[in-house]
Structures are given as C-alpha cells and as structure tokens.
Write a protein that holds these residues in place. Sequence first.
Motif, short mmCIF file in Angstrom:
data_model
loop_
_atom_site.label_atom_id
_atom_site.label_comp_id
_atom_site.label_asym_id
_atom_site.label_seq_id
_atom_site.Cartn_x
_atom_site.Cartn_y
_atom_site.Cartn_z
N PRO A 22 0.76 -1.26 -0.03
CA PRO A 22 0.07 0.06 0.06
C PRO A 22 0.77 1.28 0.18
N ARG A 23 2.17 1.12 0.58
CA ARG A 23 2.80 2.29 0.61
C ARG A 23 3.14 2.91 -0.63
N LEU A 24 3.13 1.86 -1.73
CA LEU A 24 3.43 2.15 -3.27
C LEU A 24 2.40 2.68 -4.09
N LEU A 25 1.21 2.30 -3.73
CA LEU A 25 -0.21 2.47 -4.57
C LEU A 25 -0.26 4.05 -5.04
N GLY A 26 0.22 4.90 -4.32
CA GLY A 26 -0.11 6.26 -4.92
C GLY A 26 0.94 6.62 -6.03
N TYR A 27 2.03 6.23 -5.85
CA TYR A 27 3.47 6.36 -6.74
C TYR A 27 2.88 5.58 -7.79
N LYS A 29 0.09 4.60 -9.37
CA LYS A 29 -1.10 5.36 -9.85
C LYS A 29 -0.41 6.48 -10.93
N GLN A 30 0.55 7.14 -10.57
CA GLN A 30 1.08 8.29 -11.36
C GLN A 30 2.22 7.62 -12.16
N GLY A 31 2.32 6.17 -12.27
CA GLY A 31 3.26 5.50 -13.20
C GLY A 31 4.88 5.82 -12.83
N LYS A 32 5.06 6.21 -11.36
CA LYS A 32 6.52 6.28 -11.03
C LYS A 32 7.20 5.01 -10.90
N LEU A 33 6.38 3.82 -10.51
CA LEU A 33 7.54 2.85 -10.22
C LEU A 33 7.45 1.59 -11.13
N GLN A 34 8.48 1.30 -11.87
CA GLN A 34 8.51 0.29 -12.96
C GLN A 34 9.10 -0.82 -12.73
N THR A 35 10.50 -0.57 -11.94
CA THR A 35 11.37 -1.80 -11.46
C THR A 35 11.63 -1.84 -10.13
N GLU A 36 12.15 -3.14 -9.59
CA GLU A 36 12.41 -3.15 -8.27
C GLU A 36 13.42 -1.89 -7.78
N LYS A 37 14.48 -1.57 -8.64
CA LYS A 37 15.37 -0.55 -8.30
C LYS A 37 14.53 0.66 -7.85
N GLU A 215 3.47 17.18 -10.06
CA GLU A 215 4.63 16.42 -9.60
C GLU A 215 5.24 16.91 -8.36
N ARG A 216 4.97 18.01 -7.96
CA ARG A 216 5.35 18.52 -6.75
C ARG A 216 4.42 17.68 -5.56
N LEU A 217 3.35 17.46 -5.76
CA LEU A 217 2.37 16.77 -4.84
C LEU A 217 2.80 15.37 -4.89
N VAL A 218 2.73 14.59 -6.12
CA VAL A 218 3.03 13.22 -5.99
C VAL A 218 4.43 13.06 -5.43
N ASN A 219 5.31 13.82 -5.61
CA ASN A 219 6.68 13.54 -5.00
C ASN A 219 6.70 13.41 -3.52
N ASP A 220 5.86 13.79 -2.74
CA ASP A 220 5.77 13.86 -1.49
C ASP A 220 4.30 13.58 -0.79
N ILE A 221 3.84 12.64 -1.54
CA ILE A 221 2.37 12.39 -1.39
C ILE A 221 2.10 11.86 -0.05
N ASP A 222 2.94 11.16 0.74
CA ASP A 222 2.38 10.88 2.17
C ASP A 222 2.48 12.16 2.88
N GLN A 356 13.60 11.84 -5.04
CA GLN A 356 13.56 11.71 -6.47
C GLN A 356 13.12 10.07 -6.80
N ILE A 357 12.05 9.79 -7.47
CA ILE A 357 11.54 8.43 -7.45
C ILE A 357 12.27 7.80 -8.39
N ARG A 358 12.76 8.37 -9.59
CA ARG A 358 13.61 7.88 -10.58
C ARG A 358 14.92 7.73 -10.18
N PRO A 359 15.74 6.59 -10.52
CA PRO A 359 16.89 6.30 -9.87
C PRO A 359 17.96 7.35 -10.73
#
Length: 521
Positions: A22-27, A29-37, A215-222, A356-359
């Motif tokens: 659940p910690r990852l769901l918000g990110y 939804k915005q297409g931020k997380l594609q890989t384990e890294k 972008e500013r909102l989703v980068n600190d969504i918690d 930064q969500i992207r590596p």
Amino acid sequence: MFGKINLTTKALSTLQLDTSNPRLLGYKKQGKLQTEKEIITLMMARYGIKELINSILSNGFYPDEILYAIPDENASNKRIIVEGNRRLTACKIIKKPNLLKGTTFSNLITKIERHPNYNAAVETIKKLHLVELSNRSAARTYIASKHTKESIKRWSVYTQGAYYIDLLSEFDDIIKLRSSINNSVSMSRIRGVILFTRLTDQILELPTLSQEEKERLVNDIDNIRTEAIFRLIQRQDFKSEIANINLNKQGEIVVRKIGQSAYNHILAKLARDANFTKKLSTRQEDDKKIDEYLKELKLIINQFSSVEDKVIEDENEDEDATFDLNDSDIEAENVDDTVGQDTDDQEQYSVAPEPQIRPVQKKKQHLSLLKKSTPFIYIHAKIDELVLESKTVNINKHKHSAILLSRTLIQVVLSYIIKCSSQHQNYKRDSKHNYLELDSLLSFFSNNIKNIFPDEEDNNVYKLIRSDLNSYKESGKLISNLVTHSDQHALTLQEVIHVQVKLQSLMDYFLPKIISGHQAQ
C-alpha cells in the motif's frame, strides 16, 4: 488469527518485495514505479531504510524479526513479503549494495561494503524467518490493525486509504470490507481515510492543475495537505453554501449541489491553497476568515450555473456521513526516523527533501518564471523582452524580481490585446479612470473573454481561462503587490510558484492568440 500458519526459514534470494505494498499505490497510480530498483530508491528516500541498514550492520539482523509471506503464483520457489518490506529492502541493499548505483544514495555503496561488520552482517541475513500464509486475505486483519489502528507501524493517511480502496475491489461495499478485517477498525475511521485518499487521487487527476503542480504533490504524497480540505468540506457552512461531498456505500465520492466542472475548479483552488499558498490550513477556528473564503468559492461556482452540468444524486450514497481523521495520524507522518533496528515497528519517516523517484542523481533545480518553450511573438519588442527575462530569472534566488516581472508581463500582454481588439472602446468606457490598470484589465477580460476571442471552439477553454484570471486577481495579485504583501512574513517560494503557475497558464493561452492575430470581430 489467520487460520493455518507455517513458521519457516527461507533464503533472502527467494524473497521478493511486494509490488502491491500500500505504501507504493499512490506512486504506482502516477506511473512512477516500474522496476524493483525504483521501488528500492523510493523506500530509501521515504521510509527510513538507511537507519535500518546501519542497525543491521552494527547489530546483525535480529532472529526474532519475523516477516510475513505469501506464495508467488508465478514462481513456486519464491515468496512475496506482505509484511516487513522495509526490513527486506534493507537486507537486499546490504546483500547487494550496487542496487544503489545510479541513485541519489550511491555514495552509501562504499560505506556499506567497508563497514567493519559487513561480512558478519551478511551472514545474519542469508536466511530469514517467515510466517507463511496461504494468500493475501489471510494476512488482512493483522496488516490492517497494525498499520491503520495501533500506534506502531502506522502508514500515512493516504496509504491507509489506498489500502482500503484496494480491498474494495474485492468486496462490494465498505461494510463488507470492515467485516473482512474482523471489524477491528471503526467505520468512521475507514470512511475517513478512504475519503482522504479519494480526494487526493482526484486532485492528482485535475485538468486544472499543471503538470508541475502535480509532480510536486506526488513526489511527497505521504505528506500531502489534504487534511485541510478534508476538514473544510466537513464544516456545515461548506455543506450548506458550497457542496455536499460524501462517500457512497461502495467508497466512491459523491458530490451534490454543484456540477463536475465547478467541482474540479473548487478542488483545484483548495489543493493550491492547502499545499502552495498555505491560505487554507487545518486550523479553521476563525469563522470570519472561513466565511470570506467560502465567498471566494462561491465566485467560482457562479461561473458554472448551467442546468445540464448538475450532478444527479447517487441512490447508493451512504447515509452514515461520519468521517474520522485524528490529528495524531497526520502528525505521525512528519516525525523523524530514529536510529536502531528496534524502531522498525514504528512508522516514523526520515525527512528527505523532494525525493527523486527515478534512480537518477538529484540535481539542484533551476526554476524559471516561464518555461523555455514559451513562444516569442516577434511583433512587440517589450513583450518579447519580458518573456525572455521570465525564461531566465531564477525564482529561487530572485523571488521579488520574479513576482514584479510576472505582474508586469500580465499587464502588458492584456493591454496589448485589448488595444488591438474591437472591444477596446467598451473597455475604455467601463474602466474610466482605471484605464490599463491591472485590476480593470483582469476584470474586463474575465467578464468578456468570449467577446475578445469569439472563435474559440471549445467552450471549456473560456471557463479555464476565466478561472485562472479570477484566481490571479483574488490571490496572485495580492502576492504580486509587494507593497501590500503581508508584513508578517517574507515572500515564500510557494507563493512565487503559485503566481508562476497562473502566469504560465495565461501566457500559454494569450501569446499564441497574439501570434495568430486572433482578435475580436
């Protein structure tokens, strides 16, 4: 509690992070997380993994730290960790520090590998103790209670809501959802966090918010400041004068009294005022100020009065309109994470500015007043000079200069357009002694945008531009007038960004109109 459970030990290499965490769901939804890294990078940035790494390197992995796992349907020898993803992330990084290569945490690779206890620590994490559960449902009551009710291991309010919303895909309504977790959390609490998350998700999808704002909102969504909006819409004066925003039995938002377009614009204003201008806060004891704020919202609503835009009542709307969102839940999101493995069961996030969500290696941002892609018009030297300066001025370093420049650019552009328009004489008559002053220009354009640009094919564009003009007049102009700007505090970057977003929106509309020679007939 779970039915049949199995305590076992598995090799670290067979354990996988839960992509449905659940910690990852918000990110996600915005297409931020594609890989384990990318998941590991996010966990490092937001959830205090560095402290866990330090603790494991210093003390080893405690053998009584048990993870909870379910089978991986795609690989029989693998297990998905549904509880303990922070600890698993720390262990994966210690076992393979190069997972941090190319991220903002790459400087830790050498420190981890050269730690005097590194080899001994690796030995303690080769195999980890698990409670194996048959499926995700078996862990539901435990996870819900631990993360959303008790004082330990608390998720952010947004994540709690995302968890329940995810469960709604499996159950017909909120009542059945609550029953699935043995009624261990109050109904009002569940409804409250679902409403919080639904509002946040709607904000991130608003067409009236810029991509930069999202972008500013989703980068600190918690830490998104939806609680201020949540509190306002629960006020009786908001419900009676603006709108009734509720959940139906299926946990979906129902809006009554106003249409979708008006709701989008109202929600965008609330989001900006809660997160950027800070005009809307959780402290709403001053009824006079709230009354003035509601008047501003009414001005927006009055622009959307068409009958066909009204929302039909939802027959499934839940009559139980109680929502619970304790202050302690919000405050827990901003507590610094402490060092030590024994704090793994406390949800205390490390404070990391703009993670930064992207590596990629984080770079210092250079925010200009206008985007580099903003066009020059080549037929008015003063406007082009102002546009050029707006593209180059650094609003981080030169807040006051940027604000004054934005005010001047809007005034000059509107003045040029009205002078070239057949509406010029009407404007001169209406403005009288305030000819070409910013206030009179903003008011005239807002009230006559259809006459100034009568050939606009999309009627919604008129509404968007009128909304931006009114928003700038109501708040942006006050910020931009440095003489009357609040003497209680210095000009903030958030205030400048609020003006910047409005300026960009208006220039994106008006400059191409000048270039095309599009005038009122």
